[in-house]
Write a protein that holds these residues in place. Structure first.
Motif, PDB file in Angstrom:
ATOM      1  N   ASP A  41      -4.709   2.458   6.925  1.00 17.75           N
ATOM      2  CA  ASP A  41      -5.738   3.498   6.958  1.00 17.75           C
ATOM      3  C   ASP A  41      -5.246   4.736   7.711  1.00 17.75           C
ATOM      4  O   ASP A  41      -5.542   5.866   7.322  1.00 17.75           O
TER       5      ASP A  41
ATOM      6  N   ASP B   3      -3.903  -3.520   8.324  1.00 17.37           N
ATOM      7  CA  ASP B   3      -5.204  -2.920   8.005  1.00 17.37           C
ATOM      8  C   ASP B   3      -5.313  -1.558   8.684  1.00 17.37           C
ATOM      9  O   ASP B   3      -5.663  -0.551   8.066  1.00 17.37           O
TER      10      ASP B   3
ATOM     11  N   ARG C 140       0.840  -1.204   0.000  1.00 17.35           N
ATOM     12  CA  ARG C 140       0.000   0.000   0.000  1.00 17.35           C
ATOM     13  C   ARG C 140       0.873   1.250   0.000  1.00 17.35           C
ATOM     14  O   ARG C 140       1.379   1.659   1.040  1.00 17.35           O
TER      15      ARG C 140
ATOM     16  N   PHE D 223      -9.453  -0.255  -1.673  1.00 18.37           N
ATOM     17  CA  PHE D 223      -9.951  -0.904  -0.459  1.00 18.37           C
ATOM     18  C   PHE D 223     -10.880   0.016   0.338  1.00 18.37           C
ATOM     19  O   PHE D 223     -11.165  -0.229   1.495  1.00 18.37           O
TER      20      PHE D 223
HETATM   21 MG    MG Z   1      -8.789  -1.568   5.735  1.00 21.20          MG
END
Ligand code: MG
Ligand code: IPM
Length: 339
Positions: A238, A234, A102, A265
């Motif tokens: 973010d 995760d 990411r 996502f």
């Molecule tokens: Mg997420």
């Protein structure tokens, strides 16, 4: 013939992001042979399976996909649901996607809490609490099991270091909570140290996840490549997206053997966002990464410059970015800025 890419439509925001992204890529001169499939609730609504076999075969065959977020059937998120496991997670399992890269980087014109951020969060995708092994022991007592194996961790860290090498990165930081989860995160950390020995050119660092979060919102520029397990990945990805300006600056590259799934996502339902109101960037950014990786760098760069111009001018932005434009209007502005 152009590049063959499976396009996975998961509904909601995706219904507006997909036509916008296709139009922008085509206007920029990308020649792509899209094989479009519905998935998640978008497919179920039409009487199909959430992950149709034809879709999975298409991705395995093309080795390349662009994917919107797959929405679940409407209803509360928690508690017993018709689907056993989140469709996005199930798709990762079916395709053997074991890592998610990411990139988190400022975009010119996108207001952000910090500037000068350019990091990669590399997240393990198969284990941890996402193994979703949960049970009720007796009423009022439940267990959710965190799974970490040496095999998956070793493969993941080798991949992460190799990716960091290809990208010319300098430092790799492992994010963990081994002070508390001595076995699970202890094994993960040990596997990081072992892999690091084979990549001596990198400066390596270890950081406890809570401190990582504080550093992220104090001095995020210190981070280059961050590697971590599924759940911390995760959360931290973010958090990092928030640091560089939110969903417009986030993209995921999910990797398996011979398969790359470029995904958005983030994305909500049309009930929440409205029709033709979704920001196209959460899907456009991974599409740009796809072009960049598949030998179409100049086109990728052209689209990114156009995006930055539209963000800077602030005339054609969707409501989440503080404007009043529709998805179509914002994408037309990007096309007009292609130059
Ligand atoms: Mg997420
Ligand atoms: C992500 C998303 C997913 C996750 C959801 C949609 C299952 O939040 O990719 O970050 O939790 O992995």
């Amino acid at each position: 013939m152009g590049l063959r890419v499976t396009l996975i439509q998961g509904g909601g925001a995706g219904l507006d992001q997909v036509p916008a992204t296709k139009a922008i890529l085509s206007a920029a001169g990308a020649v792509i042979d899209w094989d479009e499939h519905l998935a998640g609730w978008a497919s179920m609504e039409q009487g199909g399976e959430p992950l149709p076999r034809t879709l999975l075969d298409s991705v395995r065959h093309s080795g390349l996909a662009l994917k919107t977020k797959l929405l679940p059937p409407p209803g509360p998120v928690e508690g017993p649901r018709p689907e056993k496991i989140n469709f996005n997670v199930q798709l990762r399992r079916e395709l053997g996607l074991f890592a998610s890269v990411r990139p988190l980087k400022n975009l010119a014109g996108l207001p952000a809490r910090f500037r000068g951020v350019d990091m990669l969060v590399v997240r393990e995708l198969t284990e941890d609490l996402y193994a979703a092994i949960e049970h009720e022991i007796v009423p009022g007592v439940v267990q959710s099991i965190k799974v970490v194996t040496a095999a998956a961790s070793n493969r993941f860290f080798r991949f992460a270091f190799e990716w960091a090498r290809t990208m010319g990165r300098k430092s790799v930081t492992c994010v963990h909570k081994a002070n508390i989860l001595k076995l699970a995160d202890g094994l993960f950390l040990e596997s990081f140290r072992t892999a690091a020995r084979d990549f001596p050119e990198f400066q390596t660092r270890e950081i406890i996840v809570d401190n990582c979060c504080m550093q992220m919102v104090s001095r995020p520029q210190q981070f280059d490549v961050l590697v971590m397990g599924n759940l911390y990945g995760d959360l931290v990805s973010d958090l990092g997206a928030g640091v560089v300006g939110g969903i417009s600056a986030a993209a995921g590259i999910n990797v398996g053997e011979g398969v790359h799934v470029y995904e958005s996502f983030h994305g909500g339902s049309r009930e929440d966002i409205g029709v033709n109101r979704a920001n196209p960037l959460p899907l456009l950014l991974p599409a740009i990464d796809l072009l960049d990786a598949e030998g179409q760098k100049p086109i990728a760069q052209r689209i990114l410059s156009a995006v930055e111009q539209v963000l800077t001018e602030r005339r054609s932005l969707t409501p989440d970015l503080g404007g009043q434009a529709t998805t179509t209007e914002m994408s037309q502005a990007i096309i007009a800025a292609l130059g």
